[in-house]
Design a protein around this motif. Structure first.
Motif, PDB file in Angstrom:
ATOM      1  N   THR A  70      -1.064   4.768  -3.992  1.00 28.68           N
ATOM      2  CA  THR A  70      -2.207   3.918  -4.354  1.00 28.68           C
ATOM      3  C   THR A  70      -3.504   4.430  -3.742  1.00 28.68           C
ATOM      4  OG1 THR A  70      -1.813   2.465  -2.458  1.00 28.68           O
ATOM      5  CG2 THR A  70      -0.744   1.858  -4.518  1.00 28.68           C
ATOM      6  N   MET A  71      -3.453   5.602  -3.114  1.00 32.27           N
ATOM      7  CA  MET A  71      -4.618   6.104  -2.375  1.00 32.27           C
ATOM      8  C   MET A  71      -5.771   6.510  -3.298  1.00 32.27           C
ATOM      9  SD  MET A  71      -4.089   5.964   0.923  1.00 32.27           S
ATOM     10  CE  MET A  71      -3.230   4.400   0.729  1.00 32.27           C
ATOM     11  N   GLN A  72      -6.966   6.444  -2.768  1.00 30.29           N
ATOM     12  CA  GLN A  72      -8.150   6.848  -3.513  1.00 30.29           C
ATOM     13  C   GLN A  72      -8.146   8.358  -3.767  1.00 30.29           C
ATOM     14  OE1 GLN A  72     -11.789   5.557  -1.619  1.00 30.29           O
ATOM     15  NE2 GLN A  72     -11.166   3.408  -1.562  1.00 30.29           N
ATOM     16  N   ASP A  73      -8.735   8.722  -4.881  1.00 33.98           N
ATOM     17  CA  ASP A  73      -8.910  10.138  -5.203  1.00 33.98           C
ATOM     18  C   ASP A  73     -10.274  10.565  -4.652  1.00 33.98           C
ATOM     19  OD1 ASP A  73      -8.906  12.647  -6.323  1.00 33.98           O
ATOM     20  OD2 ASP A  73      -9.681  11.927  -8.246  1.00 33.98           O
ATOM     21  N   GLU A 128      -4.641  -0.993   4.640  1.00 40.61           N
ATOM     22  CA  GLU A 128      -5.235  -0.357   3.468  1.00 40.61           C
ATOM     23  C   GLU A 128      -6.018   0.916   3.799  1.00 40.61           C
ATOM     24  OE1 GLU A 128      -5.121  -3.544   4.109  1.00 40.61           O
ATOM     25  OE2 GLU A 128      -4.930  -4.759   2.297  1.00 40.61           O
ATOM     26  N   TRP A 177      -8.005   8.456   2.865  1.00 42.96           N
ATOM     27  CA  TRP A 177      -6.851   7.679   3.338  1.00 42.96           C
ATOM     28  C   TRP A 177      -7.094   6.170   3.207  1.00 42.96           C
ATOM     29  CZ3 TRP A 177      -9.259  11.328   6.642  1.00 42.96           C
ATOM     30  CH2 TRP A 177     -10.056  10.828   7.650  1.00 42.96           C
ATOM     31  N   VAL A 178      -7.914   5.828   2.185  1.00 46.14           N
ATOM     32  CA  VAL A 178      -8.187   4.420   1.877  1.00 46.14           C
ATOM     33  C   VAL A 178      -7.547   4.111   0.529  1.00 46.14           C
ATOM     34  CG1 VAL A 178      -9.999   2.725   1.406  1.00 46.14           C
ATOM     35  CG2 VAL A 178     -10.367   4.503   3.142  1.00 46.14           C
ATOM     36  N   THR A 179      -6.937   2.927   0.424  1.00 43.33           N
ATOM     37  CA  THR A 179      -6.226   2.620  -0.817  1.00 43.33           C
ATOM     38  C   THR A 179      -7.185   2.243  -1.939  1.00 43.33           C
ATOM     39  OG1 THR A 179      -4.211   1.580  -1.656  1.00 43.33           O
ATOM     40  CG2 THR A 179      -5.822   0.109  -0.610  1.00 43.33           C
ATOM     41  N   ALA A 180      -6.744   2.528  -3.155  1.00 36.73           N
ATOM     42  CA  ALA A 180      -7.503   2.177  -4.354  1.00 36.73           C
ATOM     43  C   ALA A 180      -6.819   1.038  -5.093  1.00 36.73           C
ATOM     44  CB  ALA A 180      -7.633   3.391  -5.270  1.00 36.73           C
ATOM     45  N   GLY A 181      -5.717   0.542  -4.552  1.00 35.76           N
ATOM     46  CA  GLY A 181      -5.002  -0.521  -5.238  1.00 35.76           C
ATOM     47  C   GLY A 181      -3.737  -0.882  -4.483  1.00 35.76           C
ATOM     48  N   VAL A 209       0.878  -1.172   0.000  1.00 36.32           N
ATOM     49  CA  VAL A 209       0.000   0.000   0.000  1.00 36.32           C
ATOM     50  C   VAL A 209       0.916   1.223   0.000  1.00 36.32           C
ATOM     51  CG1 VAL A 209      -1.728   1.293   1.301  1.00 36.32           C
ATOM     52  CG2 VAL A 209      -1.799  -1.209   1.257  1.00 36.32           C
TER      53      VAL A 209
END
Lengths: 549, 549
Positions: free
Chosen positions: B4-7, A335, A396-400, A199
């Motif tokens: 890798t964080m969300q946009d 994540e 602050w949440v991962t997208a991948g 992450v």
């Protein structure tokens, strides 16, 4: 219409400049064998500049990765600040990873430099030759010069003493302009299948997560606080407590490797933290220690954060009732940076109802959106009853995951939402109640049985130290619960007694059909119950299952 | 390396969804003549959707401006949430603006719709015909139907009842995707020269400012708090307290137009806020009321925020010592969203030293950088002694003004820093001490004399209600201080006595040469001392200056 606001980037450097510049008298206290050592935030600022200068001189440029292999201490904090602020990427290596995992993640991240604690030289030495991209190792800590540096040198890497390379550098550094969306740090998470996945946090996500941690609904940190992160800085960023402390100007109390109850309690009484965070196992040990030493009081702590695995209500109650300590459960994962929810109690709620809320995984923080999704992908009502997988999203949440070729990765996301792998309910007040990891769910005769509920209840029994419940195959019901139990030292209890004890809170069909008494619950590298191993042991016939009468 | 964080966009809509969705049981209580009325946050969410629907139906599209002409009440809060969340821009009109200023700002912003309180219809009616771009007026409040709507209708605009247009709408709204950098709200600031200038807040700046307000170093809001913003929502966003309350899930207590001490104190005791914010004048009145009514206790308030003008230490001490109330000074301006610094006391500081810190304009918050700049543009040391203009920057600080052709605007900025127009010092702990507005500085014989210090000291005298000190021309010394004094009802004091009183704290050359006793200090439309008017009165010979013996 354009806003007239400044384009100000939310970066670790700005957080660091604030903490060290506006709160120069705050301090980082690090536990030692004899007591503690400390530096002021003013000194921290200077040493951070020196570390950045040293890393630059070793050839760290652009977004090069610099790894840490360290306990929670002042030097690790310097790395937390210097590496992202100079534009590089901090990679916190989990010292508890299995050797092949450690080698995998260091090579996958292409770490260029590793900063290692003097006390961890031995642990790193065997793997160091396999860390292909690493060119330099900095050995930090008061006993660095006395460490077995030759064991590292045999790797062919350049081995340097941290204090030596810092001493050569200026106490100021020409910090580069960094974009808030740039990578700041990375942390690998070890799944049940496939390789660990990385992450990558941005400056922005770390900054916003720190702000959230400073808000009243999480820890309400102020510069009069003193923060003790027991949860390791190599494990989900010590729940963001290190950056949050710097942001708020709160002092930091760092336990280094002294995580056993006795030295920890002594350090708490010497360094007088007001806030602390650790997994339930640590607090269980502290509780036992406090019970055994009635003369000891931990009266500096105004809030204890607990998470990482479900927190037994019995633990919270024992700390409250016997030791006047307020424990609050939080939930999150690598994540999610990690804090996503905190189980503070709604206004006006008291007694049993309050404990029920404290027993949840917490209330969603502003910034984290949550929903419960059924197996068929439909979004379930937020009624505290409908059970499904928890999905979250937020800044602050991962997208991948970083450069992952794991085919499972795609399944981890659902139209922009992170699938947490946790199963439970969400109520109309935003409280999450988790009943299981998706992979640990026990499906019996078409109904779900919550292993977490059974575990929490079992851990409330006087004779039970730990309990882990897993599903085992059953011809008739598909799966049935097996409870594995670690009995407290000196205590005795039978399977029948435990079943009877559970029967007051659970329906008959939910009760475990089998109990196995074990010496300790196997754990993953981040300290969670490793139910995969338990199921495997059962399959191999390695668990002695006690018959019920 | 990419994070890798969300946009995830930081928007008012996300804040609103959190507050109304996760804290549905929190409430907005609005003061009325008889007591109060209240709605839950769940209802607030529905009414916000209805308002957005209503505005859309009236033709509000894109970044159209919707103005409010309202006290602090539930309907104003609905506007705060609905207008930015639907992508439009909230323009809070200051009801205390002079008519020509009001007309200027509404036309300059091109307001399309105005929402007006029933109680303010009379105040708006005379100017309404001159608000060229306004097409619709919504009249809000429980007595809207009984208001003099004809006085508005004569403007030729379409006049509608707020509740009628809401009733026609769905309780859900198809909220658009909004970029966090888009304009969310605007607020005009009236300078001493030229036309008022508009500050345009982005969703991001409002969101970040709200997060900062929820941190422990500001108000540490939690969902168990109840927030009473007395400072108007048309004045620097009620210091961000409205959005911060929604973000944290804290309930809101809205005083509407009941700002006199007696109804305010009654409302505080009925609605039981834990946090409140208002200018010193309000708290001065409350103090007098409490002194006169020893049976009244304000025991729900855990923190009172005060700012807008320098807060006399004597006021804070009186509230603490006589009424057990904790007042904390904050500093900011419309251009800084507004909170930039808060005067909480460093750890371990007590007694006189603590009061000294509480008397400062506060300690810089994380997110706001500050520096002191000399007349020649050089940056001065942060030593608490070097005096110069305070400059700030940060994510909720403005970089300019909306479509302003004022040639003075350029002078307001210094290489990306906002020149605050405030003069003072910054110490090594980030505490700002303000001695003057740049334009109010008294320069005597090459030295600066702080009008603020003199005022604070004078207001500590038992007989003095208010004091405003201005510089008057002097042949020998260039300028000399003149103190204008409002004496408390029933008290008496002479110029000689006041000069003697000051002599214990100030050097002889700093003491005012002249005293004038006045009935009240003239104020600007936002309630600040209007020293321009005082200087003008002196020039015109309208001030009766008392001779010193």
């Amino acid at each position: 219409m354009k806003s007239t606001m400044q384009d100000y980037q939310l970066t670790i450097a700005s957080l660091m400049h604030h903490g060290t510049g506006v709160h120069p008298d705050s301090e980082v206290v690090t536990a030692t064998a004899e007591g503690s050592r400390s530096i002021s935030y003013a000194e921290l600022g200077k040493r951070t500049a020196q570390l950045a200068g040293a890393l630059r001189s070793l050839g760290v440029e652009g977004d090069d990765r610099v790894a840490t292999f360290q306990w929670n201490n002042a030097e690790h904090l310097e790395a937390y600040l210097a590496i992202p602020s100079m534009g590089a990427v901090l990679h916190t290596l989990n010292i508890r990873l299995f050797p092949e995992q450690l080698i995998y993640v260091a090579n996958h991240a292409q770490d260029k430099v590793v900063i290692v604690d003097d006390s961890l030289v031995g642990l790193l030495a065997a793997q160091l030759p396999h860390l292909e991209t690493v060119t330099h190792v900095l050995v930090a800590g008061p006993d660095a010069a006395a460490a077995d540096l030759d064991s590292l040198r045999s790797s062919g890497k350049e081995i340097l003493l941290y204090e030596d390379v810092l001493a050569d550098q200026s106490e100021t550094f020409d910090w580069p302009e960094v974009d808030e969306d740039d990578a700041a740090a990375m942390c690998y998470t070890s799944g049940t299948t496939g390789n660990p996945k990385g992450v990558v946090y941005s400056h922005r996500s770390a900054y916003l997560h720190s702000m959230a941690a400073c808000t009243g609904n999480v820890a309400g940190l102020t510069f009069t606080d003193r923060v003790l992160p027991i949860v390791p800085m190599f494990h989900a960023n010590a729940w963001g407590l290190a950056y949050a402390a710097i942001m708020s100007g709160a002092s930091l109390c760092m336990p280094d490797r002294w995580l056993q109850a006795e030295p920890l309690v002594r350090f708490i009484n010497e360094s007088r933290p007001t806030i602390s965070g650790a997994v339930p196992t640590i607090w269980n040990d502290v509780l036992t220690h406090l019970d055994d030493h009635p003369e000891v009081r931990l009266d500096s702590l105004r809030r204890i954060l607990c998470g990482g695995s479900a927190v037994p209500v019995s633990l919270m109650q024992a700390l409250r009732e016997r030791h006047d300590l307020d424990m609050v459960q939080a939930w999150g994962m690598t994540e999610t940076s990690p804090v996503a929810s905190v189980a503070t109690v709604p206004l006006g709620v008291e007694g049993e109802e309050a404990w029920r809320y404290k027993g949840t995984a917490g209330r969603l923080l502003c910034g984290v959106e949550g929903r419960i999704v059924a197996d068929d992908g439909s979004v379930l009502p937020r009624d505290g009853e409908a059970v499904g997988e928890l999905e979250v999203k937020g800044p602050w949440v991962t997208a991948g995951y970083y450069a992952s070729d794991d085919p499972e990765v795609e399944e981890k996301f659902d139209h922009g939402w992170l699938r947490t792998g946790d199963v439970g309910t969400l109520d109309h007040l935003g409280y999450i109640t988790l009943t299981d990891r998706a992979k640990d769910v026990i499906k019996s005769g078409g109904e779900w049985i919550s292993s977490v509920d059974l575990e929490n209840s079992l851990m409330g029994h006087d004779a039970v130290l730990e309990a882990a419940v897993v599903g085992i195959p059953d011809e008739k019901w598909q799966e049935r619960p097996l409870a594995t139990i670690v009995v407290k030292q000196g205590a005795t209890v039978t399977a029948d007694e435990l079943r009877e004890y559970l029967a007051t809170d659970f329906a008959k069909w939910q009760l475990p059909d089998a109990f196995a008494f074990i010496d300790e619950v196997p754990r993953t590298s981040v300290g969670k119950f490793d139910k995969k191993v338990l199921r495997q042991r059962f399959r191999q016939g390695d668990l002695r299952v006690e018959p019920l009468s």
